[in-house]
Every structure is written in C-alpha cells, then in structure tokens.
Design a protein around this motif. Structure first.
Motif, short mmCIF file in Angstrom:
data_model
loop_
_atom_site.label_atom_id
_atom_site.label_comp_id
_atom_site.label_asym_id
_atom_site.label_seq_id
_atom_site.Cartn_x
_atom_site.Cartn_y
_atom_site.Cartn_z
N GLU A 44 40.57 45.88 51.61
CA GLU A 44 40.71 44.44 51.43
C GLU A 44 39.35 43.74 51.52
N LEU A 47 37.09 44.24 48.47
CA LEU A 47 37.49 43.40 47.35
C LEU A 47 36.95 41.99 47.52
N THR A 57 37.97 38.87 39.45
CA THR A 57 38.40 37.99 40.53
C THR A 57 37.94 36.55 40.31
N PHE A 96 36.06 49.89 42.68
CA PHE A 96 37.31 49.35 42.15
C PHE A 96 37.07 48.67 40.80
N PHE A 108 44.65 45.99 40.81
CA PHE A 108 43.36 46.62 41.04
C PHE A 108 43.58 48.05 41.51
N VAL A 110 41.60 51.01 43.48
CA VAL A 110 40.44 51.18 44.35
C VAL A 110 40.36 52.65 44.76
#
Length: 287
Positions: A44, A47, A57, A96, A108, A110
């Motif tokens: 997390e 990202l 993003t 990712f 996504f 990863v």
C-alpha cells in the motif's frame, strides 16, 4: 529508499518500482519473520509513494475524488519465509503497473523482488475505485485516461477474482476485536492491513480453542495466500465481530466474515502452509 520509473519493452507499458533499503525491526512478527499485514502495508505504501510518478494514479478529475481499495489478493512464495527473517539482509524491490482499467476502477498488479534478483517473493492484485468523498459514490475515471487505456485492456485477459463461499456454516468460531486509533490510517478508517492482522489473531484464538483441525495453539504457520473484500468501513473504538471457519475440502483454507452491528465490513480468505515456521530465537540472532 529509491523510486524509479521503467519501461517494460516486452509488455509495452510503463511500470514504477520502489526499492527499500532493508526492513524495519517493527515489521517482523513473534516468529522473527516478516508479518503478512506488514507486507500488505508495504504494498500500500509503495503505491502511495510512487503515485507522483505513475500516470495510472493521476486520473482523478476533482479534489473531492480519491481512490479507495475494494479488494486485494496476495500470493506469497514459501521462499518468502526462508529468505526473509529478522537476521537476513533483504532489500525489497516492489514493481507495479496498471493491469486493467474499468469505467470507475483500476486494477494494479504488484510484485516484490529482492533488489538484485528476478525471483518473485510475493504478488498483490489491488482493485481500486474512483470515489467521491462528498457523495460517497463511485465516479468515472478521467475520460482522457480511459481513452488512452483502451489498448491496455486489450493486451491481457480480464482478471478473475477467486470466489468466496455463498453461505456461512452453522458452526463457526467467533471473536470480538476493538480497533484502536493506531489501527487507523490517514482517512481515520481502520486500515486495510489491520483487518488481516485481526483475522490472524482470530486464527490463533480459534486454534487455541481447538476449533480448527490440524493447526495448533502457537499458530506459527506461513500465510501463502490472502484474499480480502472490503465491503464497508470501520473506525477506532468500534466493536467488530469476526467469524471464522475451515474449508471442508482443504484444511489449509480458512474463511472469515468481519461485521459491525450485523453489517458486513470485510470477507477474508487465508491459505496456510502446513509446516510450522522456525522461530528465530535470541540465540540465533546476529545481534
């Protein structure tokens, strides 16, 4: 820590990688291995850290919009537990790219490597939705980006999320948990990785109560797969109820339903390995 943008010529797409210099001591669990919830939290965080570099993003059209996590599926190699311990010198390299684009969502994919190797220690598929914070509804992605992404969707098959059982059995083990402020994130919600920790704590209690077949009370077993659907939100100082049960066809598979006032907050699946993890003791440590 280092951030890089790369171009994968074989797959004709931009990817972003984050390299960490070591793993903090706090990330390890009582066995001396990197905890599952900390691994997911690092996915997390990677990202978020690389959001400024990734066009995937940068698709919101208003300051009222943000991406929230709807679901994630994580697969962990057994070598993750062999090569990464509190003793090892391991520098995670997390790569990712955008896997699939929907009208309001993004998927996504990863992958985590060691810094200078190509062996995949863990993969994480994350389904995000563009969410209006004022109306609390999903909203379309940026039209320009959707047009650009048409080619991306045509390059690979649609990702198939694993199914969750339709019915909860009559015999389950139940545990209450009380999230604290330290379990929340910058949006004041209970963080998505905290639910995984709650489920594993529930596992340990269920095993101690001899509810599961095979698994023993100390619960030093590797997690090889995690799938979690986020269906609601919860906050600090709320009481959550966790119900868990074991698959009738495979003792490695455990299921969980997390509720708040009878409303389902999350559904979770864990697949465990049957061989206990070796506990890294003080005598084994290089400190």
């Amino acid at each position: 820590m280092a951030l890089n943008t790369l171009y994968d010529k074989r797959k004709r797409k931009d990817v972003v990688e984050v390299v960490y210099h070591g793993i903090p001591y706090a990330e390890f669990d009582k066995t001396g291995h990197w905890s599952t919830w900390s691994l997911v939290r690092m996915f997390e965080g990677s990202l978020m850290l690389s959001a400024s570099l990734s066009p995937c993003t940068q698709t919101v059209t208003s300051h009222e919009e943000d991406y929230i996590l709807l679901r994630q599926h994580c697969e962990i190699s057994p070598r993750y537990y062999q090569d990464i311990t509190i003793q090892s010198n391991f520098n995670p390299r997390i790569v990712f790219g955008c896997q699939e684009v929907g009208r309001t969502s993004l998927n996504f994919k990863v992958k985590m490597f060691n810094q200078h190797t190509e062996y995949v220690y863990a993969t994480n598929m994350r389904k995000m939705v563009n969410f209006n914070k004022r109306t609390k509804k999903a909203v379309p992605n940026n039209p320009f980006y959707l047009e650009q992404a048409e080619g991306l969707n045509g390059m690979r098959p649609k990702y198939s999320w694993p199914p969750f059982p339709d019915n909860v059995p009559s015999k389950v083990f139940r545990k209450k948990v009380f999230p604290l402020h330290s379990d929340t994130d910058f949006m004041n919600h209970v963080n998505n990785s905290s639910y995984i920790r709650f489920c594993l704590d529930c596992c340990a209690c269920a095993a101690e109560a001899k509810f599961y077949n095979y698994f023993e009370a100390d619960f030093h077993y590797p997690v090889l797969e995690v799938d979690i659907q986020y269906l609601g939100e919860s906050f600090a100082n709320e009481t959550l109820d966790i119900s868990t049960w074991q698959s009738e066809t495979d003792i490695c598979d455990l299921y969980f339903i997390i509720t708040h006032k009878h409303k389902v907050i999350a559904k979770t699946f864990l697949r465990l390995g049957l061989t206990k993890l070796k506990k890294i003791t003080y005598a084994d440590s290089k400190l």
